[in-house]
Design an enzyme around this catalytic site. Structure first.
Site, PDB file in Angstrom:
ATOM      1  N   GLY A 139       0.834  -1.199   0.000  1.00  0.00           N
ATOM      2  CA  GLY A 139       0.000   0.000   0.000  1.00  0.00           C
ATOM      3  C   GLY A 139       0.863   1.241   0.000  1.00  0.00           C
TER       4      GLY A 139
ATOM      5  CB  CYS B  29       5.223  -4.214  -0.174  1.00  0.00           C
ATOM      6  SG  CYS B  29       5.981  -2.640  -0.611  1.00  0.00           S
ATOM      7  CE1 TYR B  30       1.957   1.196   5.658  1.00  0.00           C
ATOM      8  CE2 TYR B  30       0.250  -0.491   5.840  1.00  0.00           C
ATOM      9  CZ  TYR B  30       0.838   0.678   6.290  1.00  0.00           C
ATOM     10  OH  TYR B  30       0.311   1.326   7.379  1.00  0.00           O
TER      11      TYR B  30
ATOM     12  CG  HIS C   6       4.932  -6.026  -4.687  1.00  0.00           C
ATOM     13  ND1 HIS C   6       3.707  -5.754  -4.113  1.00  0.00           N
ATOM     14  CD2 HIS C   6       5.707  -4.947  -4.430  1.00  0.00           C
ATOM     15  CE1 HIS C   6       3.733  -4.562  -3.540  1.00  0.00           C
ATOM     16  NE2 HIS C   6       4.933  -4.052  -3.723  1.00  0.00           N
TER      17      HIS C   6
ATOM     18  CD  GLU D  23       1.809  -8.603  -4.881  1.00  0.00           C
ATOM     19  OE1 GLU D  23       2.683  -9.299  -4.333  1.00  0.00           O
ATOM     20  OE2 GLU D  23       1.603  -7.409  -4.578  1.00  0.00           O
TER      21      GLU D  23
ATOM     22  CG  ASP E 162     -16.688  -8.757 -18.607  1.00  0.00           C
ATOM     23  OD1 ASP E 162     -16.141  -9.857 -18.812  1.00  0.00           O
ATOM     24  OD2 ASP E 162     -16.091  -7.673 -18.662  1.00  0.00           O
TER      25      ASP E 162
ATOM     26  CE  LYS F 279     -13.185  -9.858 -20.671  1.00  0.00           C
ATOM     27  NZ  LYS F 279     -13.972  -8.630 -20.484  1.00  0.00           N
TER      28      LYS F 279
END
Ligand code: XMP
Length: 522
Positions: free
Chosen positions: A68, A95-96, A182, A184, A239, A378
């Protein structure tokens, strides 16, 4: 179940995605002012509110604290309560999140001498369950200006990078893990392995699948909506089509699907959508509103204003239809996760207001908006589409933004410009399809730059528009790279466009990745 506490990082939902890839159910909640506030529920997308007591009741197998933009030493920053680390639940701080864990447990975080942004090399220093089977040296993605200087009691450093002596640390006895990088994002080469290891540390069973998402969401929608009337904004894209079919499974005849032709669709698209849904029992209504949208857009050049106008006009059209239908309680939209995050979810910075999220006016004449796909990426939406039995030609359709060609025409939108971009785009799509590369591209389209330049045609001078062609490779649409289309194919497309589309004398190819560019031009 793994709980993700959201501190506003840009990549937060990727964390949930990495967890889901391991077939573990996952919820993302926001921590505000020491309270875990109402937020979203990955399983249903319908939202639940929880606080610290609720976390204890939820009793997740693991907790992840996200990155963040805040600094832990700023007194107004959100911090997790210290008790969170005494629940005997494994915690991974990213991280944060890593800095917040350190700070709350008595370590020290300060501004770093050197900021680290982008790729860097990580060196693992000691054995860790989090780094099981991870290469000793690998590339990771960093994005921080603060760093951990002193560790809390009983923590040890497990990895470092050139500019970050504490790139990872842990208290292995308590299963508390802090990583400054990170894991991710895909740039962190060993990231997926790290998440898989954390899932193992948490002892999760890995039995969550998309079909439970579909079945659970349909059941929840049925429960929530009861006998209420539902109006669905059907655009013909993947969608909203998936959302519509899920709603039709949940409420049957109480659903009405409205397809607004705002005049900003691709060439022939309106007729195609109508034909595609003719076979479904969706109470399909088509509204021709092209002139209305064009009038509202007259003279408007600012991209955000255009998005807001189109979004608001959509809602107005729906309200009018709803009034004709009679009491309508719920409005369904096919909003998906990338639309949400880029419009400023939690504490993330706003990049663009996607029309079906940020563009909503304050007053909406419905009891509630339902967005059942709000937390899916998606490819997950496509998977859900297959599971509800939608045909492949709809499920694998390339995405098309809600504001349509309105955001593919830089500057003012006029009827002439719409026609130019429609014709150029139709040629582009036709040639890509003929070349047999359509399925390799995540998204490709033509857009109209607002630039005119000099050309020569026959014996005469021209002063016409430049069309830009874009084609990207991506699976999550959060990051993307420009596709390297064969020069011969591009050449043929460029020739056809300048020859067949009146008002165009130049064709450009956009080679930028996202970031720093976005996929759409506005
Ligand atoms: P950007 O341009 O933000 O696009 O990199 C990411 C993906 O989102 C689509 N997009 C939208 N979809 N409403 C939508 O439903 C919108 O306002 C919108 N804007 C962008 C875009 O086509 C790409 O697939």
């Amino acid at each position: 179940m793994i709980l993700v506490l959201d501190f506003g990082g840009q990549y937060n939902q990727l964390i949930a995605r990495r967890v889901r890839e391991n077939h573990v159910y996952c919820e993302v909640h926001t921590l505000t002012d020491g309270e875990i506030s109402a937020d979203k529920n990955v399983k249903s997308g319908l939202g639940t509110a929880i606080n610290f007591d609720a976390i204890k009741n939820l009793n997740p197998e693991g907790i992840i604290l996200t990155g963040g933009p805040q600094s832990v030493y700023n007194p107004t920053s959100s911090l997790p309560p210290a008790e969170l680390f005494n629940l005997n639940i494994p915690v991974l701080g990213i991280c944060y999140g890593a800095q917040a864990m350190t700070h709350v447990l008595g370590g020290e975080v300060k501004k770093s001498d050197v900021d680290e942004y982008g790729k860097t090399s990580l060196e693992i220093l000691s054995a860790s369950r989090l780094f099981k089977d991870v290469e000793k040296n690998s590339v990771v993605w960093m994005s921080h200006a603060d760093r951990i200087f002193t560790l809390p009691k009983d923590f040890t450093v497990t990895a470092r990078s050139e500019n970050c002596p504490v790139a990872a640390a842990e208290n292995s006895a308590k299963n508390l893990y802090a990583v400054q990088f990170h894991p991710e994002v895909l740039h962190t080469v060993e990231g997926k392995k790290i998440f898989s290891n954390f899932v193992d540390i948490c002892g999760c069973k890995r039995d969550w699948k998309m079909d439970t998402f579909v079945a659970d969401t349909v059941a929840e929608l049925k429960n929530k909506i009861g006998n209420g009337k539902v109006l669905c904004a059907l655009s013909g894209g993947v969608d909203s089509s998936v959302a519509a079919v899920m709603l039709s499974k949940a409420v049957g005849k109480n659903l009405t699907c409205v397809f607004v032709d705002h005049g900003l669709l691709r060439k022939n698209e309106s007729a195609e959508v109508e034909a595609a849904f003719a076979n479904y029992d969706l109470n399909f209504i088509r509204i021709d509103a092209a002139e209305r949208f064009l009038a509202k857009l007259q003279g408007v050049t600012d991209p955000e204003r255009k998005r807001k106008i189109i979004g608001e006009e959509f809602i107005r059209v729906f309200e009018e239809v709803a009034k004709k239908i009679g009491a309508v309680d719920f409005l369904v939209q096919g909003t998906i996760y990338p639309d949400v995050i880029e419009s400023g979810l939690g504490k993330s910075a706003v990049i663009k207001s996607h029309h079906n999220v940020g563009g909503l006016p304050d007053f909406v004449d419905f009891k509630e908006i339902i967005e059942p796909l709000r937390l899916l990426f998606k490819d997950e939406v496509r998977e859900a589409g297959r599971q509800v039995g939608l045909p492949e030609n709809i499920v694998s359709r390339q995405p098309f933004p809600g504001p349509g060609l309105g955001i593919r025409i830089i500057g003012e939108v006029t009827a002439d410009k719409i026609k130019i971009v429609q014709d150029a785009d139709a040629i582009y799509r036709e040639e890509i399809f003929k070349a047999g590369i359509a399925s390799k591209l995540a998204q490709y389209f033509a857009a109209l730059t607002n630039m005119r330049s000099v050309g020569v045609m026959g014996d005469g001078r021209t002063y016409d528009y430049a069309i830009v062609l874009r084609a990207v490779l991506t699976s999550d649409f959060m990051t993307a790279e420009a596709a390297q289309i064969d020069w011969a194919i591009l050449n043929k497309i460029a020739n056809r466009i300048v020859n067949e589309v009146k008002g165009v004398n130049r064709v450009l190819y956009d080679c930028t990745s996202k970031p720093p560019a976005t996929i759409e031009l506005e």
